[in-house]
Design a protein around this motif. Structure first.
Motif, PDB file in Angstrom:
ATOM      1  N   UNK A   1       0.815  -1.223   0.000  1.00  0.00           N
ATOM      2  CA  UNK A   1       0.000   0.000   0.000  1.00  0.00           C
ATOM      3  C   UNK A   1       0.846   1.269   0.000  1.00  0.00           C
ATOM      4  N   UNK A   2       2.134   1.119  -0.269  1.00  0.00           N
ATOM      5  CA  UNK A   2       3.070   2.245  -0.289  1.00  0.00           C
ATOM      6  C   UNK A   2       3.332   2.845   1.082  1.00  0.00           C
ATOM      7  N   UNK A   3       2.957   2.123   2.150  1.00  0.00           N
ATOM      8  CA  UNK A   3       3.504   2.496   3.455  1.00  0.00           C
ATOM      9  C   UNK A   3       5.011   2.313   3.364  1.00  0.00           C
ATOM     10  N   UNK A   4       5.749   3.156   4.080  1.00  0.00           N
ATOM     11  CA  UNK A   4       7.201   2.995   3.962  1.00  0.00           C
ATOM     12  C   UNK A   4       7.935   3.104   5.293  1.00  0.00           C
ATOM     13  N   UNK A   5       9.124   2.557   5.293  1.00  0.00           N
ATOM     14  CA  UNK A   5      10.076   2.656   6.399  1.00  0.00           C
ATOM     15  C   UNK A   5      11.403   3.068   5.769  1.00  0.00           C
ATOM     16  N   UNK A   6      12.159   3.891   6.462  1.00  0.00           N
ATOM     17  CA  UNK A   6      13.498   4.245   5.970  1.00  0.00           C
ATOM     18  C   UNK A   6      14.525   3.899   7.030  1.00  0.00           C
ATOM     19  N   UNK A   7      15.604   3.265   6.598  1.00  0.00           N
ATOM     20  CA  UNK A   7      16.736   3.009   7.489  1.00  0.00           C
ATOM     21  C   UNK A   7      18.005   3.320   6.706  1.00  0.00           C
ATOM     22  N   UNK A   8      19.005   3.804   7.416  1.00  0.00           N
ATOM     23  CA  UNK A   8      20.307   3.988   6.769  1.00  0.00           C
ATOM     24  C   UNK A   8      20.998   2.625   6.669  1.00  0.00           C
ATOM     25  N   UNK A   9      21.907   2.502   5.705  1.00  0.00           N
ATOM     26  CA  UNK A   9      22.658   1.260   5.563  1.00  0.00           C
ATOM     27  C   UNK A   9      23.316   0.867   6.888  1.00  0.00           C
ATOM     28  N   UNK A  10      23.899   1.839   7.589  1.00  0.00           N
ATOM     29  CA  UNK A  10      24.605   1.505   8.837  1.00  0.00           C
ATOM     30  C   UNK A  10      23.647   1.009   9.932  1.00  0.00           C
ATOM     31  N   UNK A  11      22.361   1.303   9.752  1.00  0.00           N
ATOM     32  CA  UNK A  11      21.379   0.761  10.699  1.00  0.00           C
ATOM     33  C   UNK A  11      20.965  -0.656  10.307  1.00  0.00           C
ATOM     34  N   UNK A  12      20.894  -0.924   9.015  1.00  0.00           N
ATOM     35  CA  UNK A  12      20.472  -2.257   8.538  1.00  0.00           C
ATOM     36  C   UNK A  12      21.612  -3.269   8.577  1.00  0.00           C
ATOM     37  N   UNK A  13      22.840  -2.779   8.548  1.00  0.00           N
ATOM     38  CA  UNK A  13      23.986  -3.695   8.563  1.00  0.00           C
ATOM     39  C   UNK A  13      25.078  -3.111   9.461  1.00  0.00           C
ATOM     40  N   UNK A  14      24.803  -3.092  10.771  1.00  0.00           N
ATOM     41  CA  UNK A  14      25.784  -2.486  11.690  1.00  0.00           C
ATOM     42  C   UNK A  14      27.060  -3.320  11.724  1.00  0.00           C
ATOM     43  N   UNK A  15      28.146  -2.673  12.091  1.00  0.00           N
ATOM     44  CA  UNK A  15      29.420  -3.380  12.293  1.00  0.00           C
ATOM     45  C   UNK A  15      29.805  -4.141  11.028  1.00  0.00           C
ATOM     46  N   UNK A  16      29.506  -3.525   9.882  1.00  0.00           N
ATOM     47  CA  UNK A  16      29.735  -4.232   8.611  1.00  0.00           C
ATOM     48  C   UNK A  16      31.199  -4.213   8.220  1.00  0.00           C
ATOM     49  N   UNK A  17      31.555  -5.071   7.288  1.00  0.00           N
ATOM     50  CA  UNK A  17      32.877  -4.962   6.674  1.00  0.00           C
ATOM     51  C   UNK A  17      32.689  -4.814   5.173  1.00  0.00           C
ATOM     52  N   UNK A  18      33.652  -4.156   4.562  1.00  0.00           N
ATOM     53  CA  UNK A  18      33.570  -3.922   3.122  1.00  0.00           C
ATOM     54  C   UNK A  18      34.966  -3.960   2.532  1.00  0.00           C
ATOM     55  N   UNK A  19      35.126  -3.343   1.368  1.00  0.00           N
ATOM     56  CA  UNK A  19      36.393  -3.407   0.640  1.00  0.00           C
ATOM     57  C   UNK A  19      37.613  -3.083   1.488  1.00  0.00           C
ATOM     58  N   UNK A  20      37.529  -2.043   2.317  1.00  0.00           N
ATOM     59  CA  UNK A  20      38.735  -1.598   3.027  1.00  0.00           C
ATOM     60  C   UNK A  20      39.242  -2.663   3.998  1.00  0.00           C
ATOM     61  N   UNK A  21      38.348  -3.552   4.456  1.00  0.00           N
ATOM     62  CA  UNK A  21      38.802  -4.629   5.336  1.00  0.00           C
ATOM     63  C   UNK A  21      39.752  -5.569   4.608  1.00  0.00           C
ATOM     64  N   UNK A  22      39.658  -5.594   3.283  1.00  0.00           N
ATOM     65  CA  UNK A  22      40.540  -6.445   2.488  1.00  0.00           C
ATOM     66  C   UNK A  22      41.567  -5.624   1.709  1.00  0.00           C
ATOM     67  N   UNK A  23      41.721  -4.368   2.117  1.00  0.00           N
ATOM     68  CA  UNK A  23      42.754  -3.544   1.496  1.00  0.00           C
ATOM     69  C   UNK A  23      42.379  -2.982   0.135  1.00  0.00           C
ATOM     70  N   UNK A  24      41.077  -2.972  -0.155  1.00  0.00           N
ATOM     71  CA  UNK A  24      40.600  -2.478  -1.445  1.00  0.00           C
ATOM     72  C   UNK A  24      39.931  -1.116  -1.217  1.00  0.00           C
ATOM     73  N   UNK A  25      40.132  -0.142  -2.122  1.00  0.00           N
ATOM     74  CA  UNK A  25      39.491   1.171  -1.941  1.00  0.00           C
ATOM     75  C   UNK A  25      37.968   1.052  -1.960  1.00  0.00           C
ATOM     76  N   UNK A  26      37.305   1.861  -1.155  1.00  0.00           N
ATOM     77  CA  UNK A  26      35.843   1.860  -1.118  1.00  0.00           C
ATOM     78  C   UNK A  26      35.332   2.630  -2.339  1.00  0.00           C
ATOM     79  N   UNK A  27      34.577   1.975  -3.214  1.00  0.00           N
ATOM     80  CA  UNK A  27      34.059   2.686  -4.405  1.00  0.00           C
ATOM     81  C   UNK A  27      33.261   3.937  -4.034  1.00  0.00           C
ATOM     82  N   UNK A  28      32.540   3.851  -2.921  1.00  0.00           N
ATOM     83  CA  UNK A  28      31.655   4.967  -2.563  1.00  0.00           C
ATOM     84  C   UNK A  28      32.423   6.166  -2.023  1.00  0.00           C
ATOM     85  N   UNK A  29      33.727   5.980  -1.782  1.00  0.00           N
ATOM     86  CA  UNK A  29      34.521   7.102  -1.277  1.00  0.00           C
ATOM     87  C   UNK A  29      35.365   7.725  -2.378  1.00  0.00           C
ATOM     88  N   UNK A  30      35.309   7.116  -3.550  1.00  0.00           N
ATOM     89  CA  UNK A  30      36.239   7.572  -4.601  1.00  0.00           C
ATOM     90  C   UNK A  30      35.722   8.846  -5.265  1.00  0.00           C
TER      91      UNK A  30
END
Ligand SMILES: [Zn+2]
Ligand SMILES: [Zn+2]
Ligand SMILES: [Zn+2]
Ligand SMILES: [Zn+2]
Lengths: 151, 151, 151, 151
Positions: free
Chosen positions: A122-151
């Motif tokens: 019915x188009x009811x919605x909820x909004x969450x930030x990525x850091x709320x949906x996946x706290x304590x996450x790991x990404x590229x930088x954990x493996x020594x790779x540049x973060x695409x979203x920071x480039x």
């Protein structure tokens, strides 16, 4: 809606486009196994909307969720800079969220503060930030790779 | 090339377009973990070319291969009728083939006789039909679902 | 059965154990989504039988198939040397084969001539070697990694 | 440690066993592609410890993470009731967390309050409940399937 837009740096017209396009994408789902349609859309920093829908498989683990279909398309088209992610389902129990696997995919390409907007039938919605949906996450930088979203 | 085209109902211009577009797609890969670029392109029955490239993830199993990126895009765009699949890599040891997971994805949407054309770095190629790359396969009909490629 | 055993270097008692254990493993499946039970068993070179069954997930792509559950267990227990793989399902249309994703998993750890024995609900069976189920495959050596099955 | 144990209904001896067994499982990893070893262990309600480690594949998406290897084994052995999950890595940047895909796997089988204990190379640890690592999650009940962890 206006508070959500203010909190996440979206215009109301962007918000409405996200809702409409995620809902439209839902109708493109190939989901004969689950019968559960999911549509997704990514808003890029330069104003494009990239759609996805779930593409299932007789071997269930070979399925690609809507969000990952959209990121596949976007990344191949050269996008590395995303402003928002929206997801729409036919859920009647309130908006359904991206699965854990898709949250990890979003993590690869988006900043932690990226809003993820979830719409139910019915188009009811909820909004969450990525850091709320996946706290304590790991990404590229954990493996020594540049973060695409920071480039 | 001409024998291949005759055997698989492709024109030479389609063959060359498949090679060029698969090779071009390769340059769109996001593969900071493996460093192994893969490009894919699907030729639809109505003459469109749909590209894909591998989109990797810090959590390796969240990676989507080039072929599945292309099928995600194609299926969401409404395509259900494919004439050929092409894949290009930087392999120097002869053309690399689709992984088993991608062969299963192709199985969902293509007829068993669909040609899969594999190009190496120097554009040497090998062609195999889906039924040769994934013999004794199962697909939608095994689960009572109509085969998209037969519709 | 005796011809199969001779062709693949198995004793009849090993063949019967593979059938029984794959069938027994089937009853351990967690498959509330597909309702399609799959059991698998690996026979190691030193005579152990390692079972697996499909473990599904509400997010379909997070599912692990029976074969991959068995290899996960076996590899963690230190096995790197496999003599045969067996799979059992409730199929009434003849034996069901491993999906492409699982064929790729088998490829990582088994020699190309390894027999894969597939049983249907009535214990009818088909046998194919890995190289027949996944021709033109690539594995560790394509990425410069030693093949576990050759060590 | 004692505060952690009190908060999550674990004995100190259970906590130490989780740390030791997750660390030991790490040495069983097959990770020639990433070189990043991960060990996991599940503590069942009846006191058993079920190990897992990452099992990678030349086709990266065919990889199974340590946590999913452990759940595959546990579920096939009949376990449906888990008290805690522990994960150990060689991270020097503080404990690494389960990827999103694994959080979704844990969600299928564990109650939302289940503690997930993460150890780094020096046995520094962080604890988060499943509901903290995967907020707003969906599981079996969203698809009309009984929750194994509630049975
Ligand atoms: Zn998902
Ligand atoms: Zn692949
Ligand atoms: Zn499989
Ligand atoms: Zn994981």
């Amino acid at each position: 809606v206006s508070a959500t837009c203010a909190a996440h740096n979206l215009t109301e017209s962007e918000f409405h486009a996200l809702r409409e396009q995620a809902t439209a994408a839902k109708s493109r789902a190939y989901c004969p196994y689950s019968g559960f349609r999911v549509g997704a859309v990514l808003l890029t920093r330069n104003g494009e909307y990239i759609p996805g829908a779930n593409v299932e498989n007789a071997s269930y683990p070979v399925t690609t969720c809507a969000e990952r279909v959209a990121f596949g398309r976007a990344v191949v088209d050269g996008h590395r800079d995303f402003k928002a992610v929206a997801v729409a389902t036919d859920s009647n129990q309130g908006p359904a969220s991206p699965c854990g696997m898709c949250r990890q995919c979003i993590r690869e390409f988006c900043e932690l503060k990226t809003p993820i907007i979830m719409f139910d039938k019915k188009s009811n919605f909820t909004v969450m930030r990525l850091e709320e949906l996946l706290p304590l996450s790991f990404g590229p930088s954990a493996l020594g790779v540049p973060e695409p979203s920071k480039s």
